[in-house]
Write an enzyme that holds these catalytic residues in place. Structure first.
Site, short mmCIF file in Angstrom:
data_model
loop_
_atom_site.label_atom_id
_atom_site.label_comp_id
_atom_site.label_asym_id
_atom_site.label_seq_id
_atom_site.Cartn_x
_atom_site.Cartn_y
_atom_site.Cartn_z
N PRO A 1 -3.93 4.89 -5.32
CA PRO A 1 -5.36 5.28 -4.65
C PRO A 1 -5.02 5.34 -3.20
CG PRO A 1 -5.65 3.24 -5.67
CD PRO A 1 -4.32 3.54 -5.98
N GLU A 2 -4.89 6.55 -2.60
CA GLU A 2 -5.05 6.83 -1.16
C GLU A 2 -6.34 7.42 -0.77
OE1 GLU A 2 -1.78 8.64 0.90
OE2 GLU A 2 -0.12 7.89 -0.45
#
Length: 285
Positions: free
Chosen positions: A2-3
DNA sequence: AGGATACCCTGACCGC
DNA sequence: TGCGGTCAGGGTATCC
């Protein structure tokens, strides 16, 4: 992993399931993740109602009617999912406790409507904090956090200012959360490829023209990823853990040796700051 | 001060 | 098939 775009996708996906919902209970299945869970968490949030969700960099913010905000970071492998327990009035119907894998379900927040928000994180790099909403900037994680790359404060001028005079590699400068908050390894690689800038260049050596190319590259890479994530949002009730992760194709990330889509030359991988950088030696100068 | 490195952690993957 | 080794990486701490 997750960015910023994945966290934004999670925020949009969770919002309709959480906002306006009252918390009825909390179950913690271990004392900590990356950091200890907040003191007396259950006591402090039970009875509170979720306000509109927000995001800061890669942090998901869930303000509560109690005046405190749940701050979640998904780390490397964190997932949030909402399970709806059909309950005893629907015998034989879907019941999450028997239908899904419960390994690594570290925190469960039960809602009045019968749903449960679950924080699942195999590698436990994520964390969950609770802090007064008006004083979030006190959090160590938020102190010194840089500009939001999709916000108004991020501009060609501010990008130029933060890079000026810096000798560190542009790749590492873009990953520095004190400068731009929310960019991670994947989207930095992608943005540099689009801007045709070599990742090892000194940040301060970028010419105005290159900064003028890099700035929109950063924004569009993030915006396109958010759009791609949004298109994958589904009904959480029958989705098992897919939230926060979506299929997205990258131009360079993870494509070492594959041909560059622009020139056909094999893509390279180097290590910067103990992390992999993928790029095209021919296109990026 | 700022740059470099170690650490946290587990699952995926690879070679034997 | 199984097993050991390696790698992935965001944020933080610690070192120089």
């Amino acid at each position: 992993m997750p960015e910023l775009p994945e966290v934004e996708t999670v925020r949009r996906g969770l919002a309709p399931h959480l906002e306006g919902q009252r918390i009825t209970g909390v179950t913690l299945n271990r004392p900590d993740l990356r950091l200890p869970f907040p003191e007396r968490l259950g006591e402090r949030i039970t009875g509170a109602i979720f306000q509109p969700l927000d995001r800061r960099a890669k942090y998901l913010l869930a303000p509560l009617s109690s005046g405190e905000t749940l701050v979640l970071h998904l780390g490397m492998s964190g997932r949030l999912l909402v399970i709806h327990d059909e309950g005893s009035d629907a015998p034989g119907k879907f019941h999450h406790k028997v239908d899904r894998l419960v390994q690594h379900d570290h925190a469960e927040i039960a809602l009045e409507g019968g749903s449960t928000l679950i924080f699942n994180d195999p590698r436990r790099f994520g964390f969950l904090l609770l802090h007064p909403s008006e004083r979030l900037s006190e959090l160590p994680a938020f102190a010194g956090l840089g500009v939001e790359p999709l916000g108004n404060a991020f501009s060609p001028a501010s990008l130029a200012a933060m890079l000026e005079g810096r000798k560190t590699a542009i790749k590492l400068a873009l990953l520095d959360q004190r400068l731009i908050a929310g960019l991670g390894n994947i989207y930095v690689c992608e943005a540099l490829f689009r801007a045709r800038i070599h990742p090892a260049r000194a940040a301060g050596s970028l010419k105005p023209k290159e900064i003028a190319a890099l700035y929109p590259a950063i924004r569009t890479v993030l915006e396109e990823a958010i759009a791609a994530g949004g298109s994958t949002l589904r009904d959480f009730r029958h989705e098992d853990g897919a939230l926060g992760y979506f299929q997205h194709s990258f131009d360079v990330y993870g494509r070492e040796v594959e041909p560059c889509k622009a020139c056909g030359a094999p893509l390279q991988r180097i290590t910067q700051g103990a992390r992999s950088t993928f790029f095209c030696e021919a296109c990026q100068r």
